[in-house]
Design a protein around this motif. Structure first.
Motif, PDB file in Angstrom:
ATOM      1  N   UNK A 114       0.820  -1.220   0.000  1.00  0.00           N
ATOM      2  CA  UNK A 114       0.000   0.000   0.000  1.00  0.00           C
ATOM      3  C   UNK A 114       0.852   1.267   0.000  1.00  0.00           C
ATOM      4  N   UNK A 115       2.081   1.144  -0.417  1.00  0.00           N
ATOM      5  CA  UNK A 115       3.017   2.261  -0.414  1.00  0.00           C
ATOM      6  C   UNK A 115       2.442   3.489  -1.121  1.00  0.00           C
ATOM      7  N   UNK A 116       1.834   3.284  -2.289  1.00  0.00           N
ATOM      8  CA  UNK A 116       1.335   4.420  -3.070  1.00  0.00           C
ATOM      9  C   UNK A 116       0.294   5.236  -2.310  1.00  0.00           C
ATOM     10  N   UNK A 117      -0.552   4.564  -1.544  1.00  0.00           N
ATOM     11  CA  UNK A 117      -1.557   5.292  -0.775  1.00  0.00           C
ATOM     12  C   UNK A 117      -0.918   6.071   0.364  1.00  0.00           C
ATOM     13  N   UNK A 118      -0.115   5.405   1.167  1.00  0.00           N
ATOM     14  CA  UNK A 118       0.414   6.047   2.365  1.00  0.00           C
ATOM     15  C   UNK A 118       1.460   7.119   2.063  1.00  0.00           C
ATOM     16  N   UNK A 119       2.063   7.068   0.889  1.00  0.00           N
ATOM     17  CA  UNK A 119       3.089   8.049   0.545  1.00  0.00           C
ATOM     18  C   UNK A 119       2.598   9.071  -0.478  1.00  0.00           C
ATOM     19  N   UNK A 120       1.322   9.045  -0.770  1.00  0.00           N
ATOM     20  CA  UNK A 120       0.733  10.002  -1.712  1.00  0.00           C
ATOM     21  C   UNK A 120       0.664  11.380  -1.066  1.00  0.00           C
ATOM     22  N   UNK A 121       0.951  12.403  -1.847  1.00  0.00           N
ATOM     23  CA  UNK A 121       0.848  13.776  -1.357  1.00  0.00           C
ATOM     24  C   UNK A 121      -0.550  14.006  -0.803  1.00  0.00           C
ATOM     25  N   UNK A 122      -0.613  14.573   0.378  1.00  0.00           N
ATOM     26  CA  UNK A 122      -1.895  14.838   1.019  1.00  0.00           C
ATOM     27  C   UNK A 122      -2.332  13.753   1.988  1.00  0.00           C
ATOM     28  N   UNK A 123      -1.621  12.645   2.019  1.00  0.00           N
ATOM     29  CA  UNK A 123      -1.988  11.533   2.904  1.00  0.00           C
ATOM     30  C   UNK A 123      -1.071  11.426   4.122  1.00  0.00           C
ATOM     31  N   UNK A 124      -0.495  12.528   4.537  1.00  0.00           N
ATOM     32  CA  UNK A 124       0.432  12.506   5.661  1.00  0.00           C
ATOM     33  C   UNK A 124      -0.240  12.019   6.951  1.00  0.00           C
ATOM     34  N   UNK A 125      -1.494  12.412   7.162  1.00  0.00           N
ATOM     35  CA  UNK A 125      -2.201  11.976   8.363  1.00  0.00           C
ATOM     36  C   UNK A 125      -2.387  10.457   8.358  1.00  0.00           C
ATOM     37  N   UNK A 126      -2.733   9.906   7.204  1.00  0.00           N
ATOM     38  CA  UNK A 126      -2.873   8.457   7.091  1.00  0.00           C
ATOM     39  C   UNK A 126      -1.538   7.771   7.362  1.00  0.00           C
ATOM     40  N   UNK A 127      -0.469   8.369   6.845  1.00  0.00           N
ATOM     41  CA  UNK A 127       0.857   7.798   7.055  1.00  0.00           C
ATOM     42  C   UNK A 127       1.230   7.832   8.536  1.00  0.00           C
ATOM     43  N   UNK A 128       0.898   8.912   9.223  1.00  0.00           N
ATOM     44  CA  UNK A 128       1.168   9.004  10.665  1.00  0.00           C
ATOM     45  C   UNK A 128       0.392   7.930  11.425  1.00  0.00           C
ATOM     46  N   UNK A 129      -0.864   7.703  11.031  1.00  0.00           N
ATOM     47  CA  UNK A 129      -1.657   6.651  11.673  1.00  0.00           C
ATOM     48  C   UNK A 129      -0.988   5.293  11.481  1.00  0.00           C
ATOM     49  N   UNK A 130      -0.541   5.023  10.265  1.00  0.00           N
ATOM     50  CA  UNK A 130       0.149   3.769   9.979  1.00  0.00           C
ATOM     51  C   UNK A 130       1.409   3.649  10.832  1.00  0.00           C
ATOM     52  N   UNK A 131       2.160   4.717  10.912  1.00  0.00           N
ATOM     53  CA  UNK A 131       3.400   4.721  11.700  1.00  0.00           C
ATOM     54  C   UNK A 131       3.123   4.341  13.157  1.00  0.00           C
ATOM     55  N   UNK A 132       2.103   4.920  13.737  1.00  0.00           N
ATOM     56  CA  UNK A 132       1.757   4.623  15.136  1.00  0.00           C
ATOM     57  C   UNK A 132       1.350   3.162  15.289  1.00  0.00           C
ATOM     58  N   UNK A 133       0.530   2.674  14.378  1.00  0.00           N
ATOM     59  CA  UNK A 133       0.078   1.281  14.443  1.00  0.00           C
ATOM     60  C   UNK A 133       1.260   0.327  14.307  1.00  0.00           C
ATOM     61  N   UNK A 134       2.139   0.602  13.335  1.00  0.00           N
ATOM     62  CA  UNK A 134       3.309  -0.265  13.149  1.00  0.00           C
ATOM     63  C   UNK A 134       4.203  -0.246  14.378  1.00  0.00           C
ATOM     64  N   UNK A 135       4.448   0.932  14.908  1.00  0.00           N
ATOM     65  CA  UNK A 135       5.307   1.038  16.089  1.00  0.00           C
ATOM     66  C   UNK A 135       4.704   0.311  17.280  1.00  0.00           C
ATOM     67  N   UNK A 136       3.391   0.470  17.471  1.00  0.00           N
ATOM     68  CA  UNK A 136       2.722  -0.221  18.580  1.00  0.00           C
ATOM     69  C   UNK A 136       2.812  -1.742  18.430  1.00  0.00           C
ATOM     70  N   UNK A 137       2.743  -2.234  17.207  1.00  0.00           N
ATOM     71  CA  UNK A 137       2.825  -3.675  16.972  1.00  0.00           C
ATOM     72  C   UNK A 137       4.265  -4.190  17.112  1.00  0.00           C
ATOM     73  N   UNK A 138       5.236  -3.385  16.710  1.00  0.00           N
ATOM     74  CA  UNK A 138       6.638  -3.812  16.714  1.00  0.00           C
ATOM     75  C   UNK A 138       7.294  -3.725  18.091  1.00  0.00           C
TER      76      UNK A 138
END
Length: 187
Positions: free
Chosen positions: A103-127
């Motif tokens: 899903x790289x294209x979605x999370x790294x698309x211009x304007x999707x920074x908030x979605x990317x931050x959400x993903x970052x938090x979820x990944x960090x919490x899982x890792x």
């Protein structure tokens, strides 16, 4: 003609399709009807699996986060002889896969920074729990002598995010910076 699929297969298909359409049209511009049409099902079927578009997005994001950390977790669970071997394997895995995520294209698309931050938090919490267990394991093997594996693991996981997400750095530079900090913390 209606094609029947196992519930988990169908659920995954809906999620994958949704993320593709979110990347193409944007999250806000995509409706559940758009997703159902792309999957070639009636919209009601999508609602059987997900109460809302946001619930569908959350499911896909959690699934994606688990897929992204899976190779790292496998490395952490190996029984290597030195910290250097673990760090080298983790570095190689990061460099090999960066930018190739599903899903790289979605999370790294211009304007999707908030979605990317959400993903970052979820990944960090899982890792983070895996990193903590890893540090405890290395302590038990005598490779490390970390006094507070919980705090150190949190600092490593949550502290590396700004470096990993710094687009001004190459993948190799990101790895070098993160690894050098990890080595300082685990001395």
């Amino acid at each position: 003609m209606r094609i029947s699929k196992e519930p988990e297969v169908r659920k995954r298909e809906i999620a994958d399709t949704a993320m593709r359409i979110f990347a193409e049209k944007g999250y806000e511009a995509t409706s559940m009807k758009d997703i159902a049409k792309a999957v070639n099902v009636v919209p009601g079927l999508c609602y059987n699996y997900f109460k809302s578009k946001y619930e569908l997005y959350e499911y896909a994001t959690n699934l994606y986060a688990e897929e992204c950390i899976k190779p790292l977790v496998e490395i952490l669970q190996n029984n290597e002889e030195t910290l250097e071997i673990y760090l080298e394997k983790l570095s190689n895995e990061f460099i090999k896969n960066v930018g190739k995520e599903k899903y790289h294209d979605f999370f790294h698309k211009e304007g999707n920074q908030l979605f990317h931050k959400q993903l970052e938090i979820i990944m960090n919490d899982k890792l983070q729990p895996y990193i903590e267990t890893f540090i405890v394991k290395l302590n038990q093997k005598g490779i490390l002598q970390a006094d507070d594996p919980t705090t150190i693991s949190k600092f490593i996981v949550y502290g590396q995010s700004p470096i990993i997400n710094d687009d001004s750095l190459t993948s190799e530079e990101k790895v070098d910076k993160v690894i050098s900090i990890i080595k300082l913390l685990l001395k």
